[in-house]
Design an enzyme around this catalytic site. Sequence first.
Site, PDB file in Angstrom:
ATOM      1  N   GLU A 145       1.151  -1.025  -0.096  1.00 15.95           N
ATOM      2  CA  GLU A 145       0.270  -0.003  -0.081  1.00 15.95           C
ATOM      3  C   GLU A 145       0.781   1.504  -0.134  1.00 15.95           C
ATOM      4  OE1 GLU A 145      -1.238   1.727   3.427  1.00 15.95           O
ATOM      5  OE2 GLU A 145      -1.300   0.462   5.081  1.00 15.95           O
ATOM      6  N   LYS A 188      -5.057  11.150   0.656  1.00 18.88           N
ATOM      7  CA  LYS A 188      -4.682   9.496   1.798  1.00 18.88           C
ATOM      8  C   LYS A 188      -6.820   9.477   0.558  1.00 18.88           C
ATOM      9  CE  LYS A 188      -6.387   6.763   5.838  1.00 18.88           C
ATOM     10  NZ  LYS A 188      -7.773   7.123   7.019  1.00 18.88           N
ATOM     11  N   ASP A 215     -16.366   5.118  13.689  1.00 17.62           N
ATOM     12  CA  ASP A 215     -16.030   5.477  12.885  1.00 17.62           C
ATOM     13  C   ASP A 215     -15.705   3.784  12.866  1.00 17.62           C
ATOM     14  OD1 ASP A 215     -14.020   5.769  11.409  1.00 17.62           O
ATOM     15  OD2 ASP A 215     -12.544   6.902  12.387  1.00 17.62           O
ATOM     16  N   LYS A 223      -4.261  -2.079  14.113  1.00 18.66           N
ATOM     17  CA  LYS A 223      -3.468  -1.366  14.620  1.00 18.66           C
ATOM     18  C   LYS A 223      -3.989  -1.259  15.968  1.00 18.66           C
ATOM     19  CE  LYS A 223      -3.971   2.157  11.486  1.00 18.66           C
ATOM     20  NZ  LYS A 223      -4.250   1.498  10.428  1.00 18.66           N
TER      21      LYS A 223
HETATM   22  N1  PSU Z   1      -1.052   1.499   9.030  1.00 13.80           N
HETATM   23  C1  PSU Z   1       0.333   1.654   9.511  1.00 13.80           C
HETATM   24  N2  PSU Z   1      -0.111   2.889   8.681  1.00 13.80           N
HETATM   25  C2  PSU Z   1      -0.585   3.296   8.658  1.00 13.80           C
HETATM   26  C3  PSU Z   1      -1.995   2.516   7.822  1.00 13.80           C
HETATM   27  C4  PSU Z   1      -1.927   1.103   8.450  1.00 13.80           C
HETATM   28  O1  PSU Z   1       1.063   0.972   9.690  1.00 13.80           O
HETATM   29  O2  PSU Z   1      -0.563   4.978   7.964  1.00 13.80           O
HETATM   30  C5  PSU Z   1      -3.388   3.046   7.103  1.00 13.80           C
HETATM   31  C6  PSU Z   1      -3.637   1.771   6.173  1.00 13.80           C
HETATM   32  O3  PSU Z   1      -3.025   2.304   5.037  1.00 13.80           O
HETATM   33  C7  PSU Z   1      -5.035   1.973   6.613  1.00 13.80           C
HETATM   34  C8  PSU Z   1      -5.789   3.058   6.632  1.00 13.80           C
HETATM   35  O4  PSU Z   1      -5.505   1.333   5.610  1.00 13.80           O
HETATM   36  O5  PSU Z   1      -4.345   3.493   7.720  1.00 13.80           O
HETATM   37  C9  PSU Z   1      -6.577   3.054   7.487  1.00 13.80           C
HETATM   38  O6  PSU Z   1      -7.591   4.687   7.874  1.00 13.80           O
HETATM   39  P1  PSU Z   1      -9.162   4.696   8.596  1.00 13.80           P
HETATM   40  O7  PSU Z   1      -8.218   4.432  10.074  1.00 13.80           O
HETATM   41  O8  PSU Z   1      -8.958   6.386   7.878  1.00 13.80           O
HETATM   42  O9  PSU Z   1      -9.204   3.710   7.424  1.00 13.80           O
HETATM   43 MN    MN Z   2     -12.812   5.987   9.902  1.00 13.50          MN
END
Ligand code: PSU
Ligand code: MN
Length: 299
Positions: free
Chosen positions: A20, A81, A133, A154
């Site tokens: 990604e 993003k 969220d 995460k």
């Molecule tokens: N994992 C990481 N660093 C990141 C992300 C994931 O180590 O920056 C990113 C990924 O691209 C993941 C996103 O899809 O954060 C999730 O964001 P959101 O919670 O807004 O969907």
């Molecule tokens: Mn979100």
Amino acid sequence: MVDPEVQRALRERAPVVALESAVLTHGLPRPHNLEVVQRMIAAVRHAGAIPAVVAVLGGVLHVGLGDAALAEIAGRDGAHKLSARDLAWAHATGSDGGTTVAATLAACGLAGVRVFATGGIGGVHRGWREHLDISADIEALASAPCCTVAAGGKSILDLPATLEALETRGVPVIGWRTDHFPQFHSRGHARLPAPRRLDTLEQVALLCRARWDALAQPGGVLLANPIPEEHALPQRELDDAVAQAQRDADARGIRGAALTPFLLAALERITAGRSVTANLALLEHNAALAGELARALAG
Ligand code: PSU
Ligand code: MN
């Protein structure tokens, strides 16, 4: 647009691993962002697979980026993003951006890439009772036929709720040689078990094949690979740091797509950079395992 090397590999059913790019544009500070993606690319190649970085340049969805394009997007201010919902908008406006897990999985589905390496998936955020969220990563994991290799969810998330959401959407979550669901910066603990455990890549490949071929289930698989012990943050310290980061976000009213990048940056500050060192280590570790899995699936 699929890069010629990646296209040839896919045609010949050779192993390919998608990477990604939101981690490049929004997840990590410069210059670590470019360095770690280069290390991930090297780890995938070392395992005998072809790397395919996914990103959007001038509105075009790329599967496989050359070194120059990679350096360009890593060094650029103002890249977007891009999650699943944003891909059509980026196309319509000719925008540039890094793809999240959700958007990268959409690209994998289109191109036919079966293995994907990232850091940690997005999921259900803490405080969802007040502000709902849930990352689009969950939906993408449920719909794209691809195995995502990540260090679990995460640490900034409500991880029990994230596992529940994955269960509801029918996503197999496999602890790789662990009984615990890894928490990105830490290896997890007995209070949050991994739903299932596997210890060989042959079994992981069998599971993927069963899901996609024999059972004709359309979605993906999450292979949860714990961060190497020597890079893990102590659980207590991590829990405190995440709580503080979340309080900062709440106090400033940070929500939506900005929340994950804010929390990761806050963690970096609170842990004096150690969360970033951990993040770099686990990304490279995941890329190596993904490369091996791609080979097992191709073989
Ligand atoms: N994992 C990481 N660093 C990141 C992300 C994931 O180590 O920056 C990113 C990924 O691209 C993941 C996103 O899809 O954060 C999730 O964001 P959101 O919670 O807004 O969907
Ligand atoms: Mn979100």
